[in-house]
Design a protein around this motif. Structure first.
Motif, PDB file in Angstrom:
ATOM      1  N   GLU A   8       0.864  -1.265  -0.073  1.00 29.55           N
ATOM      2  CA  GLU A   8      -0.163   0.040   0.016  1.00 29.55           C
ATOM      3  C   GLU A   8       0.930   1.077   0.310  1.00 29.55           C
ATOM      4  O   GLU A   8       1.635   1.370   0.724  1.00 29.55           O
ATOM      5  CB  GLU A   8      -0.955  -0.210   1.275  1.00 29.55           C
ATOM      6  CG  GLU A   8      -1.683   1.093   1.905  1.00 29.55           C
ATOM      7  CD  GLU A   8      -2.483   1.873   0.449  1.00 29.55           C
ATOM      8  OE1 GLU A   8      -3.147   0.990  -0.260  1.00 29.55           O
ATOM      9  OE2 GLU A   8      -2.483   2.860   0.192  1.00 29.55           O
ATOM     10  N   LEU A   9       0.698   2.230  -1.042  1.00 30.76           N
ATOM     11  CA  LEU A   9       1.403   3.362  -1.199  1.00 30.76           C
ATOM     12  C   LEU A   9       1.031   4.550  -0.494  1.00 30.76           C
ATOM     13  O   LEU A   9       1.555   5.815  -0.586  1.00 30.76           O
ATOM     14  CB  LEU A   9       1.413   3.691  -2.633  1.00 30.76           C
ATOM     15  CG  LEU A   9       2.233   2.627  -3.629  1.00 30.76           C
ATOM     16  CD1 LEU A   9       2.314   3.151  -4.823  1.00 30.76           C
ATOM     17  CD2 LEU A   9       3.719   2.458  -2.857  1.00 30.76           C
ATOM     18  N   ASN A  37       4.211   4.291   4.977  1.00 28.95           N
ATOM     19  CA  ASN A  37       3.050   4.535   4.508  1.00 28.95           C
ATOM     20  C   ASN A  37       1.985   4.714   5.701  1.00 28.95           C
ATOM     21  O   ASN A  37       2.272   4.769   6.782  1.00 28.95           O
ATOM     22  CB  ASN A  37       2.882   3.504   3.855  1.00 28.95           C
ATOM     23  CG  ASN A  37       2.174   2.081   4.220  1.00 28.95           C
ATOM     24  OD1 ASN A  37       1.976   2.067   5.750  1.00 28.95           O
ATOM     25  ND2 ASN A  37       1.631   1.137   3.779  1.00 28.95           N
ATOM     26  N   TRP A  72      -3.265   2.329  -3.655  1.00 28.58           N
ATOM     27  CA  TRP A  72      -2.899   3.596  -3.207  1.00 28.58           C
ATOM     28  C   TRP A  72      -4.090   4.272  -2.510  1.00 28.58           C
ATOM     29  O   TRP A  72      -4.685   4.780  -3.414  1.00 28.58           O
ATOM     30  CB  TRP A  72      -2.177   4.142  -4.403  1.00 28.58           C
ATOM     31  CG  TRP A  72      -1.315   5.331  -4.082  1.00 28.58           C
ATOM     32  CD1 TRP A  72      -1.021   6.190  -2.755  1.00 28.58           C
ATOM     33  CD2 TRP A  72      -0.419   6.124  -4.950  1.00 28.58           C
ATOM     34  NE1 TRP A  72      -0.200   7.191  -2.919  1.00 28.58           N
ATOM     35  CE2 TRP A  72       0.061   7.171  -4.368  1.00 28.58           C
ATOM     36  CE3 TRP A  72      -0.060   5.887  -6.247  1.00 28.58           C
ATOM     37  CZ2 TRP A  72       1.179   7.946  -4.894  1.00 28.58           C
ATOM     38  CZ3 TRP A  72       1.010   6.553  -6.935  1.00 28.58           C
ATOM     39  CH2 TRP A  72       1.539   7.774  -6.164  1.00 28.58           C
ATOM     40  N   PHE A 131       6.137   7.728  -7.683  1.00 24.33           N
ATOM     41  CA  PHE A 131       5.677   6.385  -7.630  1.00 24.33           C
ATOM     42  C   PHE A 131       6.677   5.651  -8.859  1.00 24.33           C
ATOM     43  O   PHE A 131       7.187   4.472  -8.574  1.00 24.33           O
ATOM     44  CB  PHE A 131       4.170   6.089  -8.310  1.00 24.33           C
ATOM     45  CG  PHE A 131       3.986   4.720  -8.532  1.00 24.33           C
ATOM     46  CD1 PHE A 131       4.122   3.730  -7.695  1.00 24.33           C
ATOM     47  CD2 PHE A 131       3.242   4.480  -9.807  1.00 24.33           C
ATOM     48  CE1 PHE A 131       3.699   2.380  -7.886  1.00 24.33           C
ATOM     49  CE2 PHE A 131       2.750   3.171 -10.058  1.00 24.33           C
ATOM     50  CZ  PHE A 131       2.999   2.100  -9.188  1.00 24.33           C
TER      51      PHE A 131
END
Ligand code: BMA
Length: 374
Positions: free
Chosen positions: A93-94, A103, A130, A170
């Protein structure tokens, strides 16, 4: 008169006519990115080829932490502690990328890059979501105020440059992992619900599609990234029309996904889950894509037989639904907020039956996903 050569040619002609159609064989299929790297193509074809044979088991953040542990542990996951093998697929998860070193769930991004590489080396598959912060209010991903945020990040919008910067970050993050590591990217998920700022009532279908297309094109064309598969996943929807309402197009999507917690939680109906899976498998078939249950789970796994009773058995009883490529449960944060098993939990015996089932793939039984054998 048929001489010997004519006979041979006739034989081959007849063979050609009567040979079965080349099946919708995965052999020549290509992901949506025509320039996808070899390993990315292999991952796509292997996921297609496994359909109907095996379902990969996935767990969000599996290696980063578990219910009883939070710090860096080498090569550990709750799933492995329970059944002896890591999952076959890992979710990452970003949220907060570019804003913080960690994060939104305190996972350090540098460590995440290492884990993603380790997962790849071990043969398992990585998928990334994300939970992006709100560009207008600077609030979290769940802050749905600020009007039509999507509109502001599209080309011409006041936050477009900011959005591009995030895509640059990213791209940098991916470069840090290494371009040889194919990743399934699942942006702007659960857009059919109203809890994220990109959700159903906060932007039009045209805007959502434009956002998706811009994101994919920018990564491919501006950033020269060709090792991503793109996963589109709604939350539960009741019809195919609803599912496809914001579908950005076959050239932009590889995975036909759905997130479904509702049907497998308290008072849910596994039959409904099966119906929804049938729907996505049928759509994936028509489009030569891959269907997946991209998120699911019962918070706290409050039914000790949940894995087989509410999830696996109903899915396997249906020949269509059981053709999903993977199912992924959400993260193990605490003894109240967890979706996977952990040692000592009442669901462990049932999870073992699930994990050892011939149709379920854990890391230890995975075939090579990054090479395609014709
Ligand atoms: C949600 C919860 C939150 C978490 C978020 C992003 O479903 O698990 O605690 O921050 O996902 O991972």
């Amino acid at each position: 008169m048929l001489n010997r050569w004519n006979t041979v040619s006739l034989y081959f002609l007849i063979m050609l006519i009567f040979l079965p159609e080349p099946s919708t064989s995965q052999v020549n299929e290509f992901p949506s990115d025509q320039e996808a790297t070899k390993k990315t193509v292999a991952l796509f074809r292997n996921l297609r080829a496994l359909s109907g044979k095996q379902i990969l088991f996935g767990h969000q953040d599996a290696m980063a932490y578990g219910v009883e542990w939070k710090d860096w542990h080498r090569n550990r996951s709750d799933v492995k502690d329970v059944c002896g093998s890591h999952p076959a697929l890992f979710g990452w998860e970003l949220g907060k990328l570019g804003l913080s070193e960690r994060n939104l769930d305190s996972v350090n991004f540098k460590q995440m890059q290492d884990w993603i590489r380790e997962v790849y080396k071990s043969g398992s598959v990585n998928t990334i979501s994300w939970h992006m912060d709100n560009y207008v209010t600077k609030g979290t991903t769940w802050d749905t105020s600020g009007g039509n945020v999507v509109h502001t990040i599209l080309p011409g919008g006041v936050n477009h440059e900011l959005f591009k910067k995030d895509l640059d970050v990213f791209a940098e993050f991916l470069r840090g992992i290494g371009k040889k590591v194919p990743i399934i990217f699942r942006p702007f998920h659960e857009h059919s619900g109203n809890w994220f700022w990109w959700g159903q009532r906060y932007c039009s279908p045209a805007e959502y599609k434009a956002l998706w297309q811009f994101t994919v094109d920018y990564l491919r064309k501006e950033k020269n990234i060709h090792h991503l598969l793109f996963a589109y996943s709604t939350d539960v929807v009741s019809s195919r029309e609803e599912y496809l309402e914001k579908y950005p197009g076959d050239e932009y999507v590889d995975i036909i996904g759905i997130d479904d917690y509702r049907d497998v939680g308290q008072g849910g109906s596994s039959q409904k889950l099966v119906e929804r899976l049938r729907m996505i498998v049928n759509i994936a078939d028509e489009k030569n894509k891959i269907a997946a249950l991209t998120e699911t789970g019962f918070e706290g796994v409050k039914n000790p037989n949940w894995w087989t009773q509410q999830l696996l058995t109903p899915i396997l009883q249906d020949q269509v639904a059981s053709r999903i490529a993977w199912l992924m449960v959400w993260r193990n944060d605490s003894s109240t907020h967890h979706y996977g098993p952990y040692p000592g939990h009442a669901c462990v015996p049932d999870f073992l039956a699930f994990a050892k089932h011939e149709r379920i793939m854990m890391n230890d039984r995975l075939p090579s996903m990054y090479k395609f054998k014709q």
